[in-house]
Design an enzyme around this catalytic site. Structure first.
Site, PDB file in Angstrom:
ATOM      1  N   HIS A 226      51.089  39.848  43.352  1.00  0.00           N
ATOM      2  CA  HIS A 226      50.167  39.207  44.232  1.00  0.00           C
ATOM      3  C   HIS A 226      48.662  40.169  44.492  1.00  0.00           C
ATOM      4  O   HIS A 226      47.816  39.752  44.506  1.00  0.00           O
ATOM      5  CB  HIS A 226      50.761  38.961  45.482  1.00  0.00           C
ATOM      6  CG  HIS A 226      49.775  38.211  46.435  1.00  0.00           C
ATOM      7  ND1 HIS A 226      50.295  37.417  47.516  1.00  0.00           N
ATOM      8  CD2 HIS A 226      48.717  37.633  46.253  1.00  0.00           C
ATOM      9  CE1 HIS A 226      49.367  36.841  48.126  1.00  0.00           C
ATOM     10  NE2 HIS A 226      48.169  36.915  47.451  1.00  0.00           N
TER      11      HIS A 226
ATOM     12  N   GLU B  79      41.113  38.796  44.059  1.00  0.00           N
ATOM     13  CA  GLU B  79      41.807  39.996  44.722  1.00  0.00           C
ATOM     14  C   GLU B  79      40.535  41.171  44.519  1.00  0.00           C
ATOM     15  O   GLU B  79      40.967  42.201  45.358  1.00  0.00           O
ATOM     16  CB  GLU B  79      43.021  40.379  43.616  1.00  0.00           C
ATOM     17  CG  GLU B  79      44.065  39.188  44.166  1.00  0.00           C
ATOM     18  CD  GLU B  79      44.681  39.490  45.335  1.00  0.00           C
ATOM     19  OE1 GLU B  79      44.793  40.319  46.052  1.00  0.00           O
ATOM     20  OE2 GLU B  79      44.822  38.549  45.954  1.00  0.00           O
TER      21      GLU B  79
ATOM     22  N   HIS C 296      39.842  43.020  47.735  1.00  0.00           N
ATOM     23  CA  HIS C 296      40.755  44.114  47.888  1.00  0.00           C
ATOM     24  C   HIS C 296      40.041  45.336  47.167  1.00  0.00           C
ATOM     25  O   HIS C 296      39.978  46.346  47.379  1.00  0.00           O
ATOM     26  CB  HIS C 296      42.067  43.750  47.796  1.00  0.00           C
ATOM     27  CG  HIS C 296      42.637  42.862  48.758  1.00  0.00           C
ATOM     28  ND1 HIS C 296      42.884  43.040  50.078  1.00  0.00           N
ATOM     29  CD2 HIS C 296      43.158  41.465  48.390  1.00  0.00           C
ATOM     30  CE1 HIS C 296      43.561  41.918  50.644  1.00  0.00           C
ATOM     31  NE2 HIS C 296      43.697  41.134  49.483  1.00  0.00           N
TER      32      HIS C 296
END
Length: 227
Positions: free
Chosen positions: A62, A116, A120
């Site tokens: 994930h 992502e 992040h």
């Protein structure tokens, strides 16, 4: 001359402090893997990637998420480094296997990876550039085969219910560190194994004991659905 030397020294110290602060903009990573059967078995359902179809029956990545020791986390840290697919062209085939998108509508996975990285990955850019970030996540997944670990203790993705502590202990016994277990609910409202969190040092290379575990939504007994 002496005054000038002192000024130069002060500037060098300040530059060093800036570098240290940038390189320590987070305390650790959460490396998060999800079970596709649980992602799909909800009221929202799922969609398979357009280019590769249904993913393998295995845990998939994930994300690799920078976090602070107080449970907060940085996000969307640097718009100067937007996701660039060309930077990870040599990793695409591995990412399609290990980091597929299950969200709807169907995609070629790129939007998932872009999200992502932008949210992040840019927060660890001082340590891991885009290629390094995705390569680090693939390397971490290669170190830990969660499905095999669970199967070896009799915990199977067969739609059965298992004690959440047994799942935690099985992973901790194999990896050496206590994982965080996250659950969601299936279409019947049953708590099911959804995500497994492991903690990683700031280099993105080594598993560590979690400074803090994520809050859980799990019941004491949870379903491990098939996929």
């Amino acid at each position: 001359m002496k005054r000038l030397d002192s000024l130069v020294f002060l500037i060098l110290v300040l530059q060093l402090l800036v570098v240290v602060c940038v390189s320590q903009n987070y305390d650790f990573f959460y490396f998060v893997q999800q079970w596709p059967g649980s992602y799909c078995d909800t009221s929202n359902g799922c969609c398979y990637p357009t280019t590769t179809g249904k993913p393998a029956t295995n845990f998939s990545i994930h994300g690799l998420w920078p976090n602070y020791n107080d449970a907060s986390y940085p996000s969307n840290c640097d718009s100067n480094y937007p996701f660039d697919p060309s930077q990870i062209s040599d990793l695409v085939s591995s990412l399609q296997i290990s980091w597929p998108s299950l969200s709807c509508p169907s995609s070629d996975d790129t939007s998932f990876w872009s999200h992502e990285w932008d949210k992040h990955g840019t927060c660890s850019e001082s340590v891991l550039n885009e290629h390094g970030y995705f390569a680090a996540a693939l390397n971490l997944k290669g170190q830990v085969n969660l499905l095999q670990i669970l199967k070896s203790t009799g915990i199977q993705p067969d739609g059965g219910f298992y004690n959440v502590n047994s799942i935690t202990q099985a992973i901790a016994g194999a990896v050496g560190y206590t994982p965080g277990i996250d659950c969601n609910k299936d279409t019947s409202g049953n708590s099911q194994l959804y995500q497994i969190y492991l903690c990683v040092d700031t280099s993105g290379a080594n598993f560590i004991e979690c400074p803090i575990l994520p809050s859980t939504k799990c019941s004491s007994s949870i379903e491990f659905p098939s996929f």
